[in-house]
Motif scaffolding. Sequence first.
Motif, short mmCIF file in Angstrom:
data_model
loop_
_atom_site.label_atom_id
_atom_site.label_comp_id
_atom_site.label_asym_id
_atom_site.label_seq_id
_atom_site.Cartn_x
_atom_site.Cartn_y
_atom_site.Cartn_z
N MET A 1 42.38 35.52 35.54
CA MET A 1 41.24 36.61 35.75
C MET A 1 41.79 37.94 35.74
O MET A 1 41.11 38.88 35.21
N ILE A 2 42.86 38.05 36.56
CA ILE A 2 43.60 39.48 36.50
C ILE A 2 43.79 40.11 35.25
O ILE A 2 43.66 41.13 34.68
N ASN A 3 44.42 39.16 34.17
CA ASN A 3 44.96 39.52 32.96
C ASN A 3 43.80 39.99 32.10
O ASN A 3 44.22 40.73 31.22
N GLY B 1 39.42 43.35 42.13
CA GLY B 1 38.74 43.53 43.39
C GLY B 1 38.09 42.29 44.11
O GLY B 1 38.99 41.13 44.01
N LEU B 2 36.90 42.65 44.89
CA LEU B 2 36.51 41.31 45.50
C LEU B 2 36.29 40.08 44.87
O LEU B 2 36.37 38.87 45.42
N ALA B 3 35.89 40.02 43.63
CA ALA B 3 35.63 38.78 42.54
C ALA B 3 37.16 38.18 42.73
O ALA B 3 36.82 36.85 42.70
N VAL B 4 38.14 38.66 42.67
CA VAL B 4 39.41 38.03 42.18
C VAL B 4 39.87 37.37 43.55
O VAL B 4 40.16 36.36 43.86
N LEU B 5 39.70 38.17 44.57
CA LEU B 5 39.79 37.98 46.17
C LEU B 5 39.12 36.54 46.49
O LEU B 5 39.80 35.81 47.00
N THR B 6 37.97 36.69 46.26
CA THR B 6 37.02 35.28 46.61
C THR B 6 37.34 34.12 45.83
O THR B 6 37.65 32.99 46.30
N ARG B 7 37.92 34.51 44.56
CA ARG B 7 38.26 33.00 43.72
C ARG B 7 39.51 32.82 44.22
O ARG B 7 39.59 31.20 44.31
N LEU B 8 40.43 33.49 44.68
CA LEU B 8 41.64 33.06 45.14
C LEU B 8 41.66 32.31 46.55
O LEU B 8 42.19 31.30 46.65
N LEU B 9 40.71 32.67 47.19
CA LEU B 9 40.37 31.95 48.50
C LEU B 9 39.84 30.57 48.21
O LEU B 9 40.26 29.45 48.87
N ARG B 10 38.89 30.44 47.09
CA ARG B 10 38.45 29.07 46.73
C ARG B 10 39.46 28.47 46.12
O ARG B 10 39.26 27.02 46.42
N GLU B 11 40.30 28.95 45.57
CA GLU B 11 41.41 28.10 44.99
C GLU B 11 42.27 27.41 45.98
O GLU B 11 42.98 26.60 46.01
N VAL B 12 42.78 28.18 46.69
CA VAL B 12 43.74 27.99 48.01
C VAL B 12 43.13 27.13 49.06
O VAL B 12 43.82 26.34 49.47
N GLU B 13 41.82 27.25 49.30
CA GLU B 13 41.34 26.42 50.44
C GLU B 13 41.61 25.07 50.52
O GLU B 13 42.24 24.37 51.35
N PRO B 14 41.38 24.25 49.14
CA PRO B 14 41.47 22.85 49.15
C PRO B 14 43.13 22.60 49.11
O PRO B 14 43.46 21.42 49.52
N ALA B 15 43.88 23.45 48.47
CA ALA B 15 45.09 23.35 48.28
C ALA B 15 46.17 23.09 49.64
O ALA B 15 47.10 22.42 49.92
#
Length: 484
Positions: A20-22, A27-41
């Motif tokens: 996404m970053i590349n 901003g907030l879109a990347v931050l929110t996606r990061l949290l969603r990916e980390v949560e189940p992990a």
Amino acid sequence: MPERTDFSALIAGHTTVVKMINSGESGLAVLTRLLREVEPAVGAAGLVFVEFAPAGGRVIAATGSAEFVTGCPLPATDPATVCLLSGPPVREVRVDAIPGALADEVAARGLRRMILARAEIGGLTVGSLHALYPEGEPLDASQRAVVGYVAACIAHMYGDQTGLPVHGDGPVVAALADGLAVVDRDHHVRLWNPAAAQVTGRPAGEALNWPLPFPLPPPGQVLDHRLPDGRWLRITSGELPGPGALRVVTFRDITDQQRRDHDRDLFVAVTSHELRTPVTVIKGYADTLTDHWESLSDDDRRQAARIIGQRANELARLVDRLLTAATENRAGGEPTAPFDLGDALRAAVLDLPADVRHRIVLDLPADLPKALGDRHSLATLLTELSTNAGKYSLPDTPIEVCAEANERTVSFRVADRGIGIRPEHVERAFDRFWQGESGDRRRYPGAGLGLYLVRQIVEQQNGWVSLRPRAGGGTVAEVRLPRG
């Protein structure tokens, strides 16, 4: 949920975020996606990120069972804020050990344990990441390590200044003192004080013996210069006596002053633009009545008077909003008291503009408990949220208003099936005068004040308000007030 960290899922999710970053997202879109990916992990029931500024913190992103706290403010003097900013940078805590109503509500939802990790840049805390868990097995050391690592990744995002901070008065962009440098005849830095490092984000080791990282004004003159990250510096220089041809340079961060000047200019521009239409219509119909009274039928006269009245009401409401938004030091509002939220919403619907009122679909439970706040403000809140929903959706589509309660709060939602809101705009939409589109060709009229005023009113009542995209298209605005 995994009892330990799922590293395969973590790496796969992190790869998605890097892509996404590349691709240019930030901003907030990347931050929110990061949290969603980390949560189940990490086996969490929900992740929360709080962004901190000098005035306190605000939840800008949340996932899973903790998503309801999105938009919640944490004032600087709140004991919970003090707790989050003190102690080790990564630690496991009991949620019920954190003081405050918000922690009580989180714990009441069964989220009793938390891994807390602060996101720091050069000793400055820009935010804190929270992984929330129910009661159960002890948390694994790898989960704490991963949460700390993700917090460091988020701090790196802040350091890059790509869409973060969401709120521009955070410590990353705040000037703490005047910077001072001494440069030689080639403009290479020979002295760089600690404040200069704080203002520019460039430590002495990266500044000494290198060219000055911004333009140098002539001696005795002042230069306002914008840095690549968007901040503004006010720079002055003078010659030092002696044979070395040295010059002393002082500079300070004037970003806040520039923002105030911009807001003032924008206020004048918005005021003149938004007042022009209703004033023109009122004058046009008034002139028609004056010049052609005898030739108009009774129906034509009544229609002209009706339109003048409608436009005058719009004008009065717009002036009130402009004046309210222009007042920096507003009073604390009316005293809060328990009131029937359901009755207040039903009454507020009757006061809505006719073109919005007929689209409202109410779904209010009969046993909705009382809320603690200012009942009279509900009409303003519902008017702003519903007219906003109507503006960004087709004229014949419904605007749904529903309510619910839990042990701590009573809330209502206004949902539409319109164009929706982009994730990176869910916080910016509350900024004063902010518009999703700019210029004279904006498809959607307005002064960009409605959501700003809604947040001011709700937070004066110790509540909070948030926006989010609606599944299937559209936007949901949610207001939460303390339970009465």
